[in-house]
Design a protein around this motif. Structure first.
Motif, PDB file in Angstrom:
ATOM      1  N   ASP A  42       0.838  -1.201   0.000  1.00 14.86           N
ATOM      2  CA  ASP A  42       0.000   0.000   0.000  1.00 14.86           C
ATOM      3  C   ASP A  42       0.871   1.249   0.000  1.00 14.86           C
ATOM      4  OD1 ASP A  42      -2.099  -1.771   0.215  1.00 14.86           O
ATOM      5  OD2 ASP A  42      -2.338  -1.490   2.383  1.00 14.86           O
ATOM      6  N   THR A  43       0.237   2.397  -0.172  1.00 11.52           N
ATOM      7  CA  THR A  43       0.945   3.676  -0.066  1.00 11.52           C
ATOM      8  C   THR A  43       0.105   4.646   0.751  1.00 11.52           C
ATOM      9  OG1 THR A  43      -0.051   4.664  -2.055  1.00 11.52           O
ATOM     10  CG2 THR A  43       1.987   3.389  -2.353  1.00 11.52           C
ATOM     11  N   LEU A  44       0.768   5.645   1.329  1.00 15.76           N
ATOM     12  CA  LEU A  44       0.091   6.757   1.983  1.00 15.76           C
ATOM     13  C   LEU A  44       0.223   7.997   1.111  1.00 15.76           C
ATOM     14  CD1 LEU A  44       1.257   6.396   5.709  1.00 15.76           C
ATOM     15  CD2 LEU A  44      -0.973   5.792   4.741  1.00 15.76           C
ATOM     16  N   TRP A  69      -8.022   4.472  -1.689  1.00 18.38           N
ATOM     17  CA  TRP A  69      -8.281   4.219  -3.107  1.00 18.38           C
ATOM     18  C   TRP A  69      -7.789   2.819  -3.450  1.00 18.38           C
ATOM     19  CZ3 TRP A  69     -11.444   7.425  -5.289  1.00 18.38           C
ATOM     20  CH2 TRP A  69     -11.425   8.783  -4.987  1.00 18.38           C
ATOM     21  N   ILE A  70      -8.565   2.052  -4.180  1.00 22.29           N
ATOM     22  CA  ILE A  70      -8.122   0.741  -4.648  1.00 22.29           C
ATOM     23  C   ILE A  70      -7.331   0.919  -5.944  1.00 22.29           C
ATOM     24  CG2 ILE A  70      -8.865  -1.511  -5.524  1.00 22.29           C
ATOM     25  CD1 ILE A  70     -11.251  -1.360  -3.694  1.00 22.29           C
ATOM     26  N   VAL A  71      -6.142   0.320  -5.988  1.00 17.93           N
ATOM     27  CA  VAL A  71      -5.316   0.375  -7.194  1.00 17.93           C
ATOM     28  C   VAL A  71      -5.023  -1.051  -7.645  1.00 17.93           C
ATOM     29  CG1 VAL A  71      -4.277   2.590  -6.569  1.00 17.93           C
ATOM     30  CG2 VAL A  71      -3.146   0.463  -5.886  1.00 17.93           C
ATOM     31  N   ASN A  72      -4.653  -1.204  -8.932  1.00 19.49           N
ATOM     32  CA  ASN A  72      -4.361  -2.525  -9.478  1.00 19.49           C
ATOM     33  C   ASN A  72      -2.862  -2.830  -9.358  1.00 19.49           C
ATOM     34  OD1 ASN A  72      -3.122  -1.043 -11.528  1.00 19.49           O
ATOM     35  ND2 ASN A  72      -4.856  -1.264 -12.943  1.00 19.49           N
ATOM     36  N   GLN A  74      -0.540  -2.426 -11.370  1.00 16.79           N
ATOM     37  CA  GLN A  74       0.308  -1.371 -11.923  1.00 16.79           C
ATOM     38  C   GLN A  74       0.190  -0.072 -11.128  1.00 16.79           C
ATOM     39  OE1 GLN A  74      -1.836  -3.294 -14.031  1.00 16.79           O
ATOM     40  NE2 GLN A  74      -0.058  -4.632 -14.242  1.00 16.79           N
ATOM     41  N   SER A  75      -0.487  -0.130  -9.975  1.00 12.65           N
ATOM     42  CA  SER A  75      -0.696   1.027  -9.094  1.00 12.65           C
ATOM     43  C   SER A  75      -1.586   2.098  -9.714  1.00 12.65           C
ATOM     44  CB  SER A  75       0.653   1.643  -8.674  1.00 12.65           C
ATOM     45  OG  SER A  75       1.406   0.704  -7.931  1.00 12.65           O
ATOM     46  N   SER A  76      -2.414   1.714 -10.684  1.00 11.63           N
ATOM     47  CA  SER A  76      -3.375   2.643 -11.278  1.00 11.63           C
ATOM     48  C   SER A  76      -4.688   2.566 -10.513  1.00 11.63           C
ATOM     49  CB  SER A  76      -3.621   2.301 -12.753  1.00 11.63           C
ATOM     50  OG  SER A  76      -2.426   2.399 -13.484  1.00 11.63           O
ATOM     51  N   ARG A  77      -5.264   3.714 -10.216  1.00 15.21           N
ATOM     52  CA  ARG A  77      -6.515   3.742  -9.470  1.00 15.21           C
ATOM     53  C   ARG A  77      -7.650   3.146 -10.302  1.00 15.21           C
ATOM     54  NH1 ARG A  77      -6.784   9.588  -6.282  1.00 15.21           N
ATOM     55  NH2 ARG A  77      -4.713   9.439  -5.293  1.00 15.21           N
ATOM     56  N   THR A  78      -8.470   2.360  -9.632  1.00 14.17           N
ATOM     57  CA  THR A  78      -9.603   1.711 -10.296  1.00 14.17           C
ATOM     58  C   THR A  78     -10.875   2.552 -10.213  1.00 14.17           C
ATOM     59  OG1 THR A  78     -10.286   0.545  -8.288  1.00 14.17           O
ATOM     60  CG2 THR A  78      -8.649  -0.547  -9.693  1.00 14.17           C
ATOM     61  N   GLY A 155      -4.735   7.223   1.217  1.00 17.43           N
ATOM     62  CA  GLY A 155      -3.772   6.221   0.793  1.00 17.43           C
ATOM     63  C   GLY A 155      -4.356   5.335  -0.285  1.00 17.43           C
ATOM     64  N   THR A 156      -3.566   4.358  -0.716  1.00 18.31           N
ATOM     65  CA  THR A 156      -4.021   3.412  -1.739  1.00 18.31           C
ATOM     66  C   THR A 156      -3.882   1.994  -1.217  1.00 18.31           C
ATOM     67  OG1 THR A 156      -1.865   3.103  -2.828  1.00 18.31           O
ATOM     68  CG2 THR A 156      -3.208   4.978  -3.549  1.00 18.31           C
ATOM     69  N   TYR A 157      -4.791   1.141  -1.668  1.00 21.66           N
ATOM     70  CA  TYR A 157      -4.834  -0.269  -1.278  1.00 21.66           C
ATOM     71  C   TYR A 157      -4.711  -1.087  -2.558  1.00 21.66           C
ATOM     72  CZ  TYR A 157      -6.804  -4.640   0.609  1.00 21.66           C
ATOM     73  OH  TYR A 157      -7.009  -5.929   0.993  1.00 21.66           O
TER      74      TYR A 157
END
Length: 214
Positions: A42-44, A69-72, A74-78, A155-157
């Motif tokens: 994950d990221t903050l 935010w959910i990302v795939n 490739q770290s792209s937001r879904t 952050g991202t999940y």
């Protein structure tokens, strides 16, 4: 790679003892009044810690939380967030006493900031939580103090094919989830009883969604 950061970070090198061991080691190495555990995939966002500190100001707070935010891979937001349900805020003890732990929405590990005053009461995390140690903290926090909310994702999940829990067979997921939820019911019941609440942990266990699914 870690060594290249030098004194900018405090490093803790240890064998892989599972998530519970890692969170406990991180807490023991920390020193702030607000602690954030960041899962490796994950990221903050740059505002996360600032918002966490603001939300945790005051007395009697156990944690603050926010959506991710959910990302795939490739770290792209879904375009989706986790959790789907609105996050609760305030004194949730009455709700937990009636319906049991995990009946209030909560984000995964990286969507939470814990106060040191709360963590000092519940650490170290028991060895039974080698996996899903974050759920030990989710369950106990509302029983120990106030829950605060940050409305915007901080952050991202990341969802990918190597998530340890997601890779398990369906039946294994159900059995594991039921065991974890039963442990949480017993833990929370003990604490709430000590504070004068009437609780029915056996009923909670039957109403938990893993039990119903089983």
């Amino acid at each position: 790679v870690i060594d290249t950061f030098g004194r900018r970070i405090k490093t803790v090198f240890q064998s892989n003892g599972g998530q519970g061991w890692a969170l406990t080691a991180g807490f023991e190495a920390s020193h702030g009044d607000v602690v954030v555990f960041l899962d490796a995939d994950d990221t903050l966002l740059p505002t996360a810690v600032e918002e966490a500190v603001k939300a945790c100001r005051g007395n009697g707070i156990a944690k603050a939380h926010w959506p991710l935010w959910i990302v795939n891979e490739q770290s792209s937001r879904t375009g989706r967030r986790v959790p789907l349900a609105p996050l609760p805020e305030g004194d949730l003890r009455e709700q937990v006493a009636r319906h049991g732990p995990l009946t209030t929405a909560t984000p995964p590990t990286s969507g939470n900031a814990w106060t040191r005053s709360f963590l000092k009461q519940v650490m170290p995390i028991p060895d039974t939580y080698r996996l899903c140690a974050d759920e030990y903290l989710y369950a106990l926090a509302p029983a120990f103090g106030l829950v605060k909310r940050v409305n915007e994702p901080q952050g991202t999940y990341r969802l990918h094919g190597r998530n340890g829990y997601r890779d398990r067979a369906f039946e294994e997921k159900v059995a594991f989830g039921q065991r974890v939820q039963n442990m949480q019911c017993d833990l929370v019941a003990i604490h709430l009883r000590n504070h004068g609440f009437e609780v029915e942990p056996e009923r909670w266990k039957q109403e938990q969604w893993f039990s119903r699914l089983s």
